[in-house]
Design a protein around this motif. Structure first.
Motif, short mmCIF file in Angstrom:
data_model
loop_
_atom_site.label_atom_id
_atom_site.label_comp_id
_atom_site.label_asym_id
_atom_site.label_seq_id
_atom_site.Cartn_x
_atom_site.Cartn_y
_atom_site.Cartn_z
N VAL A 71 -1.09 -40.58 41.39
CA VAL A 71 -1.17 -40.12 39.99
C VAL A 71 -2.51 -40.59 39.40
O VAL A 71 -3.41 -39.80 39.17
CB VAL A 71 0.01 -40.64 39.15
CG1 VAL A 71 -0.11 -40.18 37.70
CG2 VAL A 71 1.33 -40.16 39.74
N GLY A 72 -2.66 -41.89 39.22
CA GLY A 72 -3.86 -42.39 38.51
C GLY A 72 -4.83 -43.14 39.39
O GLY A 72 -5.71 -43.81 38.86
N GLY A 107 -10.05 -46.45 33.95
CA GLY A 107 -10.28 -46.53 35.39
C GLY A 107 -9.81 -47.89 35.89
O GLY A 107 -9.56 -48.80 35.10
N ILE A 108 -9.66 -47.99 37.19
CA ILE A 108 -9.15 -49.23 37.76
C ILE A 108 -10.14 -50.37 37.51
O ILE A 108 -9.76 -51.45 37.04
CB ILE A 108 -8.85 -49.06 39.28
CG1 ILE A 108 -7.81 -47.95 39.49
CG2 ILE A 108 -8.38 -50.37 39.91
CD1 ILE A 108 -6.50 -48.12 38.71
N GLY A 161 3.08 -48.14 36.09
CA GLY A 161 2.42 -47.13 35.24
C GLY A 161 1.71 -46.09 36.09
O GLY A 161 2.27 -45.56 37.07
N LEU A 162 0.48 -45.81 35.75
CA LEU A 162 -0.28 -44.75 36.44
C LEU A 162 -0.65 -45.11 37.87
O LEU A 162 -1.04 -44.25 38.65
CB LEU A 162 -1.56 -44.43 35.64
CG LEU A 162 -1.34 -43.74 34.30
CD1 LEU A 162 -2.63 -43.72 33.48
CD2 LEU A 162 -0.83 -42.32 34.48
N GLU A 196 8.45 -53.71 30.68
CA GLU A 196 8.16 -52.32 31.08
C GLU A 196 9.32 -51.42 30.70
O GLU A 196 10.47 -51.71 31.01
CB GLU A 196 7.88 -52.26 32.59
CG GLU A 196 7.78 -50.87 33.18
CD GLU A 196 6.73 -49.97 32.51
OE1 GLU A 196 5.58 -50.40 32.38
OE2 GLU A 196 7.10 -48.85 32.10
N ARG A 197 9.02 -50.31 30.07
CA ARG A 197 10.09 -49.40 29.64
C ARG A 197 10.66 -48.58 30.80
O ARG A 197 11.82 -48.19 30.77
CB ARG A 197 9.61 -48.47 28.52
CG ARG A 197 8.58 -47.48 28.98
CD ARG A 197 7.84 -46.87 27.82
NE ARG A 197 8.39 -45.60 27.39
CZ ARG A 197 8.15 -44.42 27.94
NH1 ARG A 197 7.37 -44.33 29.00
NH2 ARG A 197 8.65 -43.33 27.44
N HIS A 250 -7.08 -42.01 42.52
CA HIS A 250 -7.56 -41.12 43.59
C HIS A 250 -8.66 -41.80 44.38
O HIS A 250 -8.72 -41.70 45.59
CB HIS A 250 -8.02 -39.79 43.02
CG HIS A 250 -6.89 -39.04 42.40
ND1 HIS A 250 -6.49 -39.23 41.10
CD2 HIS A 250 -6.02 -38.16 42.93
CE1 HIS A 250 -5.43 -38.47 40.86
NE2 HIS A 250 -5.12 -37.82 41.95
N TYR A 251 -9.55 -42.45 43.66
CA TYR A 251 -10.54 -43.30 44.32
C TYR A 251 -11.07 -44.29 43.31
O TYR A 251 -10.92 -44.12 42.10
CB TYR A 251 -11.60 -42.49 45.05
CG TYR A 251 -12.64 -41.70 44.25
CD1 TYR A 251 -12.31 -40.90 43.16
CD2 TYR A 251 -13.98 -41.73 44.63
CE1 TYR A 251 -13.27 -40.16 42.50
CE2 TYR A 251 -14.95 -40.99 43.97
CZ TYR A 251 -14.57 -40.21 42.90
OH TYR A 251 -15.52 -39.47 42.24
N GLY A 259 -3.35 -52.71 33.98
CA GLY A 259 -3.85 -53.59 32.92
C GLY A 259 -2.89 -54.73 32.63
O GLY A 259 -3.26 -55.91 32.66
N ASN A 317 4.02 -43.10 28.26
CA ASN A 317 4.02 -43.25 26.81
C ASN A 317 2.60 -43.20 26.24
O ASN A 317 2.22 -44.03 25.42
CB ASN A 317 4.68 -44.59 26.45
CG ASN A 317 5.21 -44.64 25.04
OD1 ASN A 317 5.33 -43.61 24.39
ND2 ASN A 317 5.49 -45.84 24.55
N GLN A 377 -6.25 -49.81 29.66
CA GLN A 377 -7.47 -49.00 29.67
C GLN A 377 -8.08 -48.81 28.28
O GLN A 377 -9.25 -48.44 28.18
CB GLN A 377 -7.21 -47.65 30.32
CG GLN A 377 -6.19 -46.78 29.62
CD GLN A 377 -6.01 -45.44 30.33
OE1 GLN A 377 -6.75 -45.13 31.26
NE2 GLN A 377 -5.05 -44.67 29.91
N ALA A 435 9.53 -52.39 24.85
CA ALA A 435 9.23 -53.22 23.69
C ALA A 435 9.39 -52.32 22.47
O ALA A 435 8.78 -51.25 22.41
CB ALA A 435 7.81 -53.75 23.78
#
Ligand SMILES: Cc1cc2nc3c(=O)[nH]c(=O)nc-3n(C[C@H](O)[C@H](O)[C@H](O)COP(=O)(O)OP(=O)(O)OC[C@H]3O[C@@H](n4cnc5c(N)ncnc54)[C@H](O)[C@@H]3O)c2cc1C
Length: 496
Positions: free
Chosen positions: A57-58, A458-459, A43-44, A36-37, A60-61, A17, A417, A452, A241
């Motif tokens: 991780v985030g 989702g992507i 991220g995912l 970015e922390r 798969h398809y 995102g 987070n 998201q 942040a």
């Protein structure tokens, strides 16, 4: 430090995102930063390696990535190139295994109509109604009219009712119900909670075409971050942040955990709204609004286990498998997701995911990743072995399988987070739609939401949401001219 030149936009969070907003804005403005922390961006999206195997991780398809389809158009506009392989291979994209029947989800709405009619001949009327709706939603998706001023209003109130209510109204048989309900689970929603429009959007995006990454999530994360920095964007990692600075009713910048202050009158929060609330000064948001945000219900947590298997005995499958339990009415009560994909060096990767509410892991709530102790590790192994046993009913003996990793809602919470480790952010249930929409009406000029939680998970949903956020930032007219038109003009890689 506070004398740094102001930024045109400051984006908090470098998931798909945040980075997509970053890329679109970096094509338009010279000084854009993504904060970015974590030490690594993505991220995912970002995968990790265990035993030499890349573990997603985030991602798969994902759907709608064929040439000229919505996600591909958005990637082309951003100039993000990624190697992906089409799923299905002429067969199903998903196989649903219920206790007493199976259904293969094919690619394409026509093929779905045929498959449903063949499987449920007594359900012709509800099938015709649903297929008609899916075609209308696919047209909306293909034209990307969600992003344009020419978007036709959605007058059909059925689209905003819960999927369960809608399917009951159509008088679907229990088995047809079960099959149709699976797509709501892709966003962490039960059929009782899922608005019909979200279900249809998710299902049509995969029916347009289903894909998985050829390389891995790390390649995807790198493709996004290198495109952003290649456009001149500043990617500031390893510094969270900590506060959003406000001047009157206007956003004035971001203070980082290190103390560094970044000035800018546009801040895009591509992170969970509850964490945004914690970054705002007391009183910036009315107490009622703050309560509403704090009270948002999260999507239910997941438990996932990755197993390395012998590639000769367990070759990669071009489709996913869902093993599902339903009640007598056909509503889904439990489920397991499997994907068996190439792993390299004679090994393949069997991924297994199931629901696991945060409450199941509350014992370890106050611990951090890598320091949760022996009992936690034992519990993960116990669950992973249980899942592996169930997987044998589908894949045959997995005696040679090696559990290489397992993760819980706590892992996701600590990595990105996300409160309670919610995999898809806040629940976009029918009941929460007004509160979710209200996020975009906070009384602070210059603060925008992405990620998201902004539009849909989702992507596809998250990237679509990023374009919508940019539309809010630029104004509709300018967006239509400078961005929307470009979505239909071919690849954007060469131009800034
Ligand atoms: C297990 C799992 C499987 C999934 N499978 C799929 C799938 O197959 N297909 C699909 O389409 N979607 C899938 N999803 C959903 C998809 O991954 C997400 O919807 C999407 O990646 C969310 O992107 P995002 O940018 O909103 O958030 P994230 O990727 O969570 O990024 C948020 C970023 O913000 C950072 N951050 C947080 N707070 C701060 C702060 N204070 N300062 C700076 N940085 C901060 C985080 O570290 C993180 O990097 C899955 C999700 C999960 C969890």
């Amino acid at each position: 430090m506070a004398t740094e030149q102001p930024f045109d936009a400051l984006i908090i969070g470098s998931g798909v995102g945040g980075l997509s907003v970053g890329i679109i804005l970096a094509r338009l403005y010279p000084r854009v930063a993504v904060i970015e922390r974590n030490t690594l961006p993505g991220g995912l999206m970002r995968s990790y390696t265990r035993d030499g195997v890349d573990c997603p991780v985030g991602v798969h398809y994902f759907g709608a990535f064929g040439e000229g389809q919505p996600l591909r158009r958005m990637f082309d506009f951003m100039g993000v190139e990624v190697a992906a392989e089409r799923m299905g291979g002429g067969g199903p994209i998903d196989r649903y295994l219920f206790d007493d029947f199976a259904f293969d989800l094919p690619e394409g709405i026509d093929a779905l109509a045929d498959a449903l009619e063949a499987a449920f001949p007594d359900d012709r009327r509800p099938i015709a109604a649903i297929i008609g709706n899916l075609r209308a939603v696919a047209d909306l998706q293909n034209s990307l009219s969600f992003l344009s001023s020419a978007m036709p209003p959605l007058f059909d109130m059925d689209l905003f009712s819960p999927l369960a209510v809608y399917l009951a109204k159509l008088n679907c048989s229990p088995r047809l119900r079960s099959v149709l309900c699976v797509a709501s689970r892709w966003m962490g929603l039960s059929e009782q909670d899922c608005p019909v429009i979200y279900h249809h959007l998710a299902l049509t995006s995969y029916l347009l075409s289903a894909w998985r990454l050829r390389g891995g999530g790390t390649d995807l994360a790198e493709a996004f971050s290198s495109r952003f920095t290649g456009l001149g964007g500043s990617l500031l990692c390893n510094d969270a942040a900590a506060a959003i600075l406000i001047d009157g009713r206007e956003v004035a910048g971001v203070r980082l955990a290190s103390g560094r202050v970044l000035r800018g009158t546009r801040v895009v929060a591509a992170v969970h709204p509850k964490t945004v609330l914690a970054m705002l000064p007391e009183g910036a948001v009315k107490p009622r609004q703050a309560r509403r945000i704090r009270g948002l219900v999260e999507t239910e947590g997941l438990f996932a286990a990755n197993v390395s298997v012998d590639a000769r005995t367990h070759p990669a499958l071009p489709h996913n498998i869902y093993r599902l339990q339903t009640d007598r009415e056909g509503w889904i009560s439990a489920g397991l997701f499997y994907q068996l994909r190439a792993g390299g060096e004679g090994r393949n990767l069997l991924m297994m995911i199931t629901r696991s509410p945060f409450s199941e892991w509350r014992r370890w709530e106050d611990t951090t990743t890598g320091r949760r102790g022996v009992e936690y590790e034992k519990e993960k192994i116990r669950r992973a072995e249980g899942m592996l046993g169930k997987a044998e009913e589908i894949f045959g003996s997995l005696a040679d399988g090696k559990i290489i990793d397992a993760y819980t809602p706590l892992t996701l919470r600590d990595w990105v987070n996300s409160p309670e480790g919610s995999p898809y952010g806040i629940m976009r249930s029918v009941g929460q739609l007004p509160a979710a929409a209200a996020l975009h009406r906070l009384p602070l000029d210059g603060l925008f939401f992405a990620g998201q939680n902004a539009l849909a998970p989702g992507i596809v949903g998250t990237v679509l949401g990023s374009f919508q956020t940019v539309r809010q930032i630029m104004g509709h007219e300018s967006f239509d001219r400078r961005v929307f038109a470009g979505l239909f003009a071919g690849k954007g890689k060469s131009s800034k």
